[in-house]
Design a protein around this motif. Structure first.
Motif, PDB file in Angstrom:
ATOM      1  N   MET A 104     -21.242  20.564  -2.085  1.00  0.00           N
ATOM      2  CA  MET A 104     -20.696  21.795  -1.507  1.00  0.00           C
ATOM      3  C   MET A 104     -20.758  22.903  -2.570  1.00  0.00           C
ATOM      4  SD  MET A 104     -16.812  22.391  -0.112  1.00  0.00           S
ATOM      5  CE  MET A 104     -16.868  21.162   1.183  1.00  0.00           C
ATOM      6  N   SER A 105     -21.203  24.079  -2.150  1.00  0.00           N
ATOM      7  CA  SER A 105     -21.332  25.184  -3.107  1.00  0.00           C
ATOM      8  C   SER A 105     -19.942  25.608  -3.614  1.00  0.00           C
ATOM      9  CB  SER A 105     -22.018  26.376  -2.445  1.00  0.00           C
ATOM     10  OG  SER A 105     -21.130  26.946  -1.495  1.00  0.00           O
ATOM     11  N   ASP A 106     -19.916  26.267  -4.753  1.00  0.00           N
ATOM     12  CA  ASP A 106     -18.640  26.723  -5.309  1.00  0.00           C
ATOM     13  C   ASP A 106     -17.951  27.723  -4.377  1.00  0.00           C
ATOM     14  OD1 ASP A 106     -18.884  25.115  -7.485  1.00  0.00           O
ATOM     15  OD2 ASP A 106     -19.596  26.678  -8.849  1.00  0.00           O
ATOM     16  N   HIS A 130     -18.077  27.819  -1.031  1.00  0.00           N
ATOM     17  CA  HIS A 130     -17.424  27.049   0.030  1.00  0.00           C
ATOM     18  C   HIS A 130     -16.251  26.249  -0.520  1.00  0.00           C
ATOM     19  CE1 HIS A 130     -20.705  27.036   3.338  1.00  0.00           C
ATOM     20  NE2 HIS A 130     -19.710  27.812   3.660  1.00  0.00           N
ATOM     21  N   ALA A 131     -16.450  25.725  -1.725  1.00  0.00           N
ATOM     22  CA  ALA A 131     -15.413  24.875  -2.317  1.00  0.00           C
ATOM     23  C   ALA A 131     -14.115  25.661  -2.529  1.00  0.00           C
ATOM     24  CB  ALA A 131     -15.897  24.288  -3.634  1.00  0.00           C
ATOM     25  N   ALA A 132     -14.238  26.928  -2.876  1.00  0.00           N
ATOM     26  CA  ALA A 132     -13.029  27.738  -3.106  1.00  0.00           C
ATOM     27  C   ALA A 132     -12.194  27.824  -1.825  1.00  0.00           C
ATOM     28  CB  ALA A 132     -13.434  29.126  -3.587  1.00  0.00           C
ATOM     29  N   PHE A 168     -12.450  25.687   0.695  1.00  0.00           N
ATOM     30  CA  PHE A 168     -12.077  24.310   1.021  1.00  0.00           C
ATOM     31  C   PHE A 168     -10.824  23.888   0.254  1.00  0.00           C
ATOM     32  CE2 PHE A 168     -12.498  19.687   0.351  1.00  0.00           C
ATOM     33  CZ  PHE A 168     -12.567  19.272   1.670  1.00  0.00           C
ATOM     34  N   GLU A 169     -10.746  24.304  -1.001  1.00  0.00           N
ATOM     35  CA  GLU A 169      -9.596  23.929  -1.817  1.00  0.00           C
ATOM     36  C   GLU A 169      -8.284  24.492  -1.259  1.00  0.00           C
ATOM     37  OE1 GLU A 169     -10.972  25.364  -5.538  1.00  0.00           O
ATOM     38  OE2 GLU A 169     -11.927  23.469  -6.088  1.00  0.00           O
TER      39      GLU A 169
END
Lengths: 186, 196
Positions: free
Chosen positions: A18-20, A22-24, A26-27
């Protein structure tokens, strides 16, 4: 979203698929779900890491063993050995047994894609052991597992180990029944 | 559930209530919050750090800061407790990047003189481990390997695909299916459990 989708997303997050960006996002959701006590897939994968660490101490997830590895294990205390011949009666092992190691008497040299199916004498399926590796020196299958698990295969009921494989030289890719070994509790 | 794109569905009120109780000195509520958030903190760390020990250490550090913040009432809005902890994680990562750069310089100077020794303490054999051992036999060798490289050897997504010699997309699908199969398998009782 299904549990499988949630698990896949978490895996993408953890493995950095997962790209950073998207990850932000997602977190934010991950922490909100966790704080609310509604993240069962997160709990599952969290525990899975610890379990994988335990397997690390035993060489990983790969199944099967070599004759040499089994010989080394047999030198340890609380290890019980079973030689599985075409008709084998298995006695109860000592109560303090921690690991059961075994050898299936078959010669699989020249075969590949080896699976072992455990079935009852009536043909009812019990369990698969997929993609097993044989010892290159004698072609036999060797394995080791915790005593309670071994009990399910060797001590619970009469079972037949059906060894299926593809002959490397056949060129047809057809799977054949190489051997059947019957095991019964004594 | 944990979607990047879905609108927020989480019921944060329970977490907010816990945070409010923790702020008023309820230690049980504080402990429960820490327990709930720990897997998320570890996941955050695992995405960025390569060893189990480093992830555990990161989690402890985050929780120490969180508990200190609760007891000194630095958390102003209990409803934002999840974001507050995520903020601690992100700040800590930034601190660590700076620290890592400093340590890298030290390592270049003195690394040869330092010997590192990692001792992994295996967990007890639990029912979950035995179930997992049982379920792993039903996966193909390749699927086992894909999961193992990710969760045992802690390799990144691209490293796993390189090691397996398959595309990143295939490695991803292989791992997703294997994880789902394992989760389904380990969640059901096994025949041998009656023998224990």
């Amino acid at each position: 979203m299904t549990a499988a989708d949630s698990l896949a997303l978490l895996d993408d997050y953890l493995s950095v698929a997962m790209s950073d960006a998207h990850a932000a996002d997602f977190e934010e959701r991950l922490f909100a779900e966790a704080a609310a006590g509604r993240a069962p897939e997160l709990g599952y994968l969290d525990a899975f890491f610890d379990q994988a660490a335990w397997f690390t101490s035993r060489g990983g997830f790969l199944s099967g063993a070599t004759r040499q590895q089994i010989a080394e294990l047999r030198k340890l205390p609380n290890v019980h050995y079973i030689d599985v011949l075409p008709n084998t009666e298995v006695s109860a092992w000592p109560a303090d047994t921690k690991f059961v190691v075994y050898r299936l008497d078959v010669d699989l040299r020249g075969y590949e894609n080896i699976d072992v199916a455990l079935v009852t004498p009536e043909g009812e399926h019990r369990k698969w052991f997929r993609d097993c590796a044989y010892d290159p020196a004698d072609g036999a299958l060797y394995g080791a597992c915790d005593a309670p698990l071994a009990a399910s295969s060797f001590r619970s009921e009469p079972l037949i180990a059906r060894i299926l494989a593809t002959h490397s030289g056949s060129g047809t890719g057809k799977r054949e029944l190489v051997a059947e070994l019957r095991v019964s509790p004594k | 559930m944990l979607s990047v794109t879905d609108p927020a569905q989480a019921d944060a009120s329970d977490a907010a209530a816990l945070a409010a109780r923790a702020l008023s000195g309820d230690r049980a509520a504080e402990a429960r919050l820490c327990l709930r958030l720990s897997p998320a903190i570890r996941a955050f760390a695992r995405r960025r750090l390569r060893t189990t020990e480093a992830s555990s250490e990161f989690q402890q550090e985050v929780l120490l800061i969180f508990v200190e913040a609760l007891r000194s009432r630095k958390l102003e809005d209990p409803a934002r407790v999840a974001g507050f902890v995520l903020g601690i994680c992100r700040n800590l990562v930034l601190d660590r990047v700076r620290e890592r750069e400093r340590r890298k310089r030290l390592w270049e100077l003195y690394g040869d003189a330092v010997s590192a020794c990692n001792v992994v303490q295996p967990a007890e054999v639990t029912l979950e481990i035995m179930r997992l051992e049982d379920c792993l036999t039903e996966l193909s060798q390749r699927a086992r390997q894909a999961v193992w490289l990710s969760y045992g050897e802690l390799l990144s997504h691209s490293e796993v695909s390189t090691r397996l010699g398959i595309s990143e997309g295939n490695a991803r699908v292989l791992r997703h299916r294997a994880l789902h199969t394992l989760k389904e398998c380990v969640s059901s009782p096994k025949r041998w459990e009656g023998n224990q």
